[in-house]
Design an enzyme around this catalytic site. Structure first.
Site, PDB file in Angstrom:
ATOM      1  N   ASP A 101       1.530  18.370   0.142  1.00  0.00           N
ATOM      2  CA  ASP A 101       2.667  18.368  -0.789  1.00  0.00           C
ATOM      3  C   ASP A 101       2.614  19.613  -1.656  1.00  0.00           C
ATOM      4  O   ASP A 101       1.527  20.026  -2.064  1.00  0.00           O
ATOM      5  CB  ASP A 101       2.572  17.178  -1.772  1.00  0.00           C
ATOM      6  CG  ASP A 101       2.793  15.845  -1.103  1.00  0.00           C
ATOM      7  OD1 ASP A 101       3.183  15.854   0.072  1.00  0.00           O
ATOM      8  OD2 ASP A 101       2.553  14.809  -1.758  1.00  0.00           O
ATOM      9  N   ILE A 102       3.796  20.161  -1.968  1.00  0.00           N
ATOM     10  CA  ILE A 102       3.836  21.317  -2.864  1.00  0.00           C
ATOM     11  C   ILE A 102       3.223  20.949  -4.209  1.00  0.00           C
ATOM     12  O   ILE A 102       2.424  21.672  -4.782  1.00  0.00           O
ATOM     13  CB  ILE A 102       5.301  21.771  -3.075  1.00  0.00           C
ATOM     14  CG1 ILE A 102       5.840  22.374  -1.771  1.00  0.00           C
ATOM     15  CG2 ILE A 102       5.397  22.794  -4.210  1.00  0.00           C
ATOM     16  CD1 ILE A 102       7.279  22.808  -1.829  1.00  0.00           C
ATOM     17  N   LYS A 139      -4.344  12.678  15.982  1.00  0.00           N
ATOM     18  CA  LYS A 139      -3.729  13.981  15.666  1.00  0.00           C
ATOM     19  C   LYS A 139      -3.312  14.138  14.200  1.00  0.00           C
ATOM     20  O   LYS A 139      -3.605  15.170  13.586  1.00  0.00           O
ATOM     21  CB  LYS A 139      -2.518  14.220  16.590  1.00  0.00           C
ATOM     22  CG  LYS A 139      -2.021  15.663  16.587  1.00  0.00           C
ATOM     23  CD  LYS A 139      -2.915  16.618  17.337  1.00  0.00           C
ATOM     24  CE  LYS A 139      -2.681  16.511  18.838  1.00  0.00           C
ATOM     25  NZ  LYS A 139      -3.741  17.179  19.609  1.00  0.00           N
ATOM     26  N   THR A 166      -4.585  12.877  11.614  1.00  0.00           N
ATOM     27  CA  THR A 166      -5.817  13.099  10.848  1.00  0.00           C
ATOM     28  C   THR A 166      -6.308  14.533  11.033  1.00  0.00           C
ATOM     29  O   THR A 166      -6.652  15.222  10.074  1.00  0.00           O
ATOM     30  CB  THR A 166      -6.904  12.098  11.284  1.00  0.00           C
ATOM     31  OG1 THR A 166      -6.442  10.788  10.949  1.00  0.00           O
ATOM     32  CG2 THR A 166      -8.227  12.354  10.615  1.00  0.00           C
ATOM     33  N   CYS A 170       4.197 -11.348 -23.201  1.00  0.00           N
ATOM     34  CA  CYS A 170       4.989 -10.315 -23.871  1.00  0.00           C
ATOM     35  C   CYS A 170       6.467 -10.718 -23.914  1.00  0.00           C
ATOM     36  O   CYS A 170       6.834 -11.576 -24.693  1.00  0.00           O
ATOM     37  CB  CYS A 170       4.748  -8.959 -23.231  1.00  0.00           C
ATOM     38  SG  CYS A 170       4.969  -7.641 -24.456  1.00  0.00           S
ATOM     39  N   GLN A 227       8.474 -13.847 -25.866  1.00  0.00           N
ATOM     40  CA  GLN A 227       9.695 -13.737 -26.678  1.00  0.00           C
ATOM     41  C   GLN A 227      10.784 -14.657 -26.133  1.00  0.00           C
ATOM     42  O   GLN A 227      11.545 -15.262 -26.889  1.00  0.00           O
ATOM     43  CB  GLN A 227      10.144 -12.271 -26.708  1.00  0.00           C
ATOM     44  CG  GLN A 227       9.056 -11.355 -27.315  1.00  0.00           C
ATOM     45  CD  GLN A 227       9.403  -9.867 -27.275  1.00  0.00           C
ATOM     46  OE1 GLN A 227      10.385  -9.464 -26.663  1.00  0.00           O
ATOM     47  NE2 GLN A 227       8.592  -9.048 -27.919  1.00  0.00           N
ATOM     48  N   HIS A 264      -0.877  -8.358 -23.475  1.00  0.00           N
ATOM     49  CA  HIS A 264      -0.964  -8.348 -22.006  1.00  0.00           C
ATOM     50  C   HIS A 264      -2.373  -8.703 -21.521  1.00  0.00           C
ATOM     51  O   HIS A 264      -3.176  -7.806 -21.239  1.00  0.00           O
ATOM     52  CB  HIS A 264      -0.580  -6.963 -21.468  1.00  0.00           C
ATOM     53  CG  HIS A 264       0.865  -6.671 -21.595  1.00  0.00           C
ATOM     54  ND1 HIS A 264       1.792  -7.084 -20.669  1.00  0.00           N
ATOM     55  CD2 HIS A 264       1.559  -6.017 -22.548  1.00  0.00           C
ATOM     56  CE1 HIS A 264       2.997  -6.696 -21.042  1.00  0.00           C
ATOM     57  NE2 HIS A 264       2.888  -6.046 -22.171  1.00  0.00           N
ATOM     58  N   GLU A 301      -3.258  -9.624 -18.735  1.00  0.00           N
ATOM     59  CA  GLU A 301      -3.481  -9.235 -17.333  1.00  0.00           C
ATOM     60  C   GLU A 301      -4.243  -7.916 -17.194  1.00  0.00           C
ATOM     61  O   GLU A 301      -4.737  -7.606 -16.117  1.00  0.00           O
ATOM     62  CB  GLU A 301      -2.149  -9.172 -16.567  1.00  0.00           C
ATOM     63  CG  GLU A 301      -1.236  -8.000 -16.900  1.00  0.00           C
ATOM     64  CD  GLU A 301      -0.284  -8.269 -18.066  1.00  0.00           C
ATOM     65  OE1 GLU A 301      -0.604  -9.119 -18.914  1.00  0.00           O
ATOM     66  OE2 GLU A 301       0.767  -7.606 -18.136  1.00  0.00           O
TER      67      GLU A 301
HETATM   68  N1  GLN Z   1      10.874  -5.674 -24.500  1.00  0.00           N
HETATM   69  C1  GLN Z   1       9.928  -6.337 -25.319  1.00  0.00           C
HETATM   70  C2  GLN Z   1       9.502  -5.476 -26.490  1.00  0.00           C
HETATM   71  O1  GLN Z   1       9.626  -4.298 -26.448  1.00  0.00           O
HETATM   72  C3  GLN Z   1       8.722  -6.799 -24.524  1.00  0.00           C
HETATM   73  C4  GLN Z   1       7.937  -5.673 -23.910  1.00  0.00           C
HETATM   74  C5  GLN Z   1       7.010  -6.148 -22.823  1.00  0.00           C
HETATM   75  O2  GLN Z   1       7.180  -7.221 -22.286  1.00  0.00           O
HETATM   76  N2  GLN Z   1       6.045  -5.331 -22.455  1.00  0.00           N
HETATM   77  O3  GLN Z   1       9.013  -6.000 -27.463  1.00  0.00           O
END
Ligand code: GLN
Length: 541
Positions: A147-148, A189, A191, A381, A385, A506, A508
């Protein structure tokens, strides 16, 4: 002297270089070596924070608030290497830094060029991870050789070996051996040509890792070795795994990849087994039960958009000896077809993070359905909400309650920007990002964590409006976790529900296959209980 391993890729993109890099990190760590890992990304965005998840998958967030490529998620899940801003460098960041220096007159009138100025800046970024307490730095080069865009990076790593000496640098190149079904043959090839491209620049790979569908025969290995100028034992097979990506480290170890690396770099590693990792793979292969979880999101079609969410669910499955099937549900479908059609039969519902108005009503419906049907709900998150809006509208009777992100004129801004933030926003400052301490007050969260203060990562702008805390508590949604310091709501729960937990952060980003995140583990445990109950009720009928 820190040793350096560079991992490049050829033939096609999406070869699983990130996963392979993470696996090598794990194998080296298990041999007692202190490892650091970084990814160099050739695109011109300064960071991936602004990129559409459809194009680039999820934005991964580090403790220090850096928004990074999702491959760093693999690195963190597989290894204990500390990650920071230095772990993900893009061309955009390199160029903007070089141009800033040029404007500041720091080049003293020199002509500023790709070589040496850009390549020097790249090399500095690589050196930044080395140090007396680091045995090996793994540097993955994003993109495909040829890739360039990636040329300056490949050039920089070529120079790097010259700078630090050949005994301190190892080049690993990953390629694909396509299998032509019609003639039942694996082709070498592409590779050969990809290695040819690297050699044109001046890099002779030391080790080839070949992705393939079929095992590579000895004859084929000899052929690859001859044409690519790599020893036969350095041609490593990475055949598609049967069960899970977590098999990859074991597959590489069984071919002696870690021993080979140690030999080539003159490292004296200990011989350490990885029992934890073997247990992970064993559990995945022999689950005792199976359940189904719905993930309701906007970018649901693309596997990579919610990468860490899916991984964390898998980890929680491992912790509970269960295979977890994931039903990916488009939030807009929930809105159009209703939760009965889209969510019936699942044992748990997870609404992940998100931005903007599209699909939100479906997410709110999902929360309502989980709440009313007493199905375990995990809001993350935006998903938190949405749960707040659901309870405000449907239990507290606050008609048209909303987040000001989508409706600035709502009569009940249950999610909004706080006054203190408003000033920052006016100045262009935006998100709450990175690790922050949370005080866990009670409920399922406290039981799951088993401790009162935890650290979790954030990436959002809007907050639970404290003016509604009491009204919503009366409606059955209580705050069970707050920011340790400021009184921001971080966790909300419905005590009168088998498991309804929603968090502003988060989790996760902090789950590992060997150590599932406590909230994910708790959610899946609750989903298993729900599944058992569902079977008993069905049997009694
Ligand atoms: N949009 C929401 C906020 O900005 C939640 C963001 C998110 O889920 N990462 O607060």
């Amino acid at each position: 002297m820190t040793k350096h391993i560079f991992i490049t890729g050829g033939v096609v993109s999406s070869l699983g270089k990130g996963l392979t890099t993470a696996s090598i990190g794990l194998l080296l760590e298990s041999r007692g070596l202190r490892v650091r890992i970084q990814k160099l990304d050739p695109y011109l965005n300064v960071d991936p924070g602004t990129m559409n998840p459809f194009q680039h998958g999820e934005v991964y967030v580090l403790d220090d608030g850096t928004e990074t490529d999702l491959d760093l998620g693999h690195y963190e899940r597989f290894t204990n290497a500390p990650m920071s801003r230095a772990s993900n460098i893009t061309s955009g960041r390199i160029y903007s830094e070089v141009i800033r220096k040029e404007r500041a007159g720091e080049y003293l009138g020199e002509t500023v060029q790709v070589i040496p100025h850009i390549t020097d800046a790249i090399k500095q970024g690589i050196h930044a991870l080395a140090g007396p307490d680091v045995d090996v730095v793994l540097t993955e080069i994003g993109g495909t050789v040829g890739d360039i865009e990636s040329l300056p990076f490949v050039e920089a790593i070529r120079q790097f070996r010259l700078d630090v000496g050949p005994e301190n640098v190892l080049y690993i190149h990953m390629t694909l051996l396509p299998y032509l079904r019609a003639n039942g043959e694996m082709k070498t090839k592409p590779t050969q040509q990809s290695v040819g491209k690297l050699r044109e620049i001046g890099i002779q790979p030391d080790i080839l890792i070949c992705r393939c569908e079929q095992p590579i025969t000895d004859d084929l290995k000899k052929k690859i070795s001859l044409f690519c100028n790599v020893e036969t034992k350095a041609v490593i097979e990475e055949k598609d795994v049967d069960f899970s990506i977590y098999e990859v480290p074991l597959v590489l170890r069984d071919q002696g990849l870690d021993k080979l690396i140690a030999q080539r770099l003159h490292l004296a590693p200990k011989d350490c087994p990885i029992p934890d990792w073997e247990r992970v793979v064993e559990t995945l292969k022999h689950p005792t039960t199976e359940i189904e979880i719905a993930v309701v999101g906007k970018y649901i079609e693309l596997q990579d958009s919610y990468k860490s969410i899916y991984e964390s669910i898998a980890h929680a499955g491992i912790a509970n000896h269960a295979r977890v099937k994931i039903r990916r549900v488009n939030a807009e479908k929930v809105e159009k077809l209703g939760p009965e059609t889209t969510l019936a039969g699942v044992h748990g519902i997870l609404v992940p993070g998100g931005f903007g108005a599209r699909g939100v009503e479906g997410k709110i419906n999902a929360s309502q359905w989980a709440r009313e049907q007493r199905i375990p709900y995990f809001g993350i998150c935006y998903g938190m909400q949405m749960a707040v809006i659901d309870v405000a509208r449907h239990v507290a009777g606050l008609a048209d309650a909303d987040t000001t992100e989508n409706n600035e004129r709502t009569p009940h801004p249950v999610i909004c920007l706080l006054d203190s933030q408003q000033k920052v926003v006016d100045k262009g400052g935006t998100m709450r990002l990175g690790a922050q301490p949370c005080r866990v007050l009670g409920g399922h969260a406290r039981a799951a964590y088993g401790q009162s203060v935890v650290s979790e990562r954030h990436r959002h702008r809007y907050e639970f409006n404290p003016a509604y805390r009491e009204i919503l508590a009366k409606a059955g949604l209580v705050v069970t976790g707050v920011h340790d310091g400021h009184d921001l709501a971080e966790i909300v729960e419905i005590p009168d529900h088998p498991w309804f937990v929603a968090v502003q952060y988060h989790p996760e980003f902090k789950s590992k296959p060997t150590k599932a995140h406590p909230l994910f583990a708790g959610f899946i445990r609750a989903a298993l209980a729900h599944a058992r109950e569902a079977t008993t009720t069905a049997a009694a009928r």
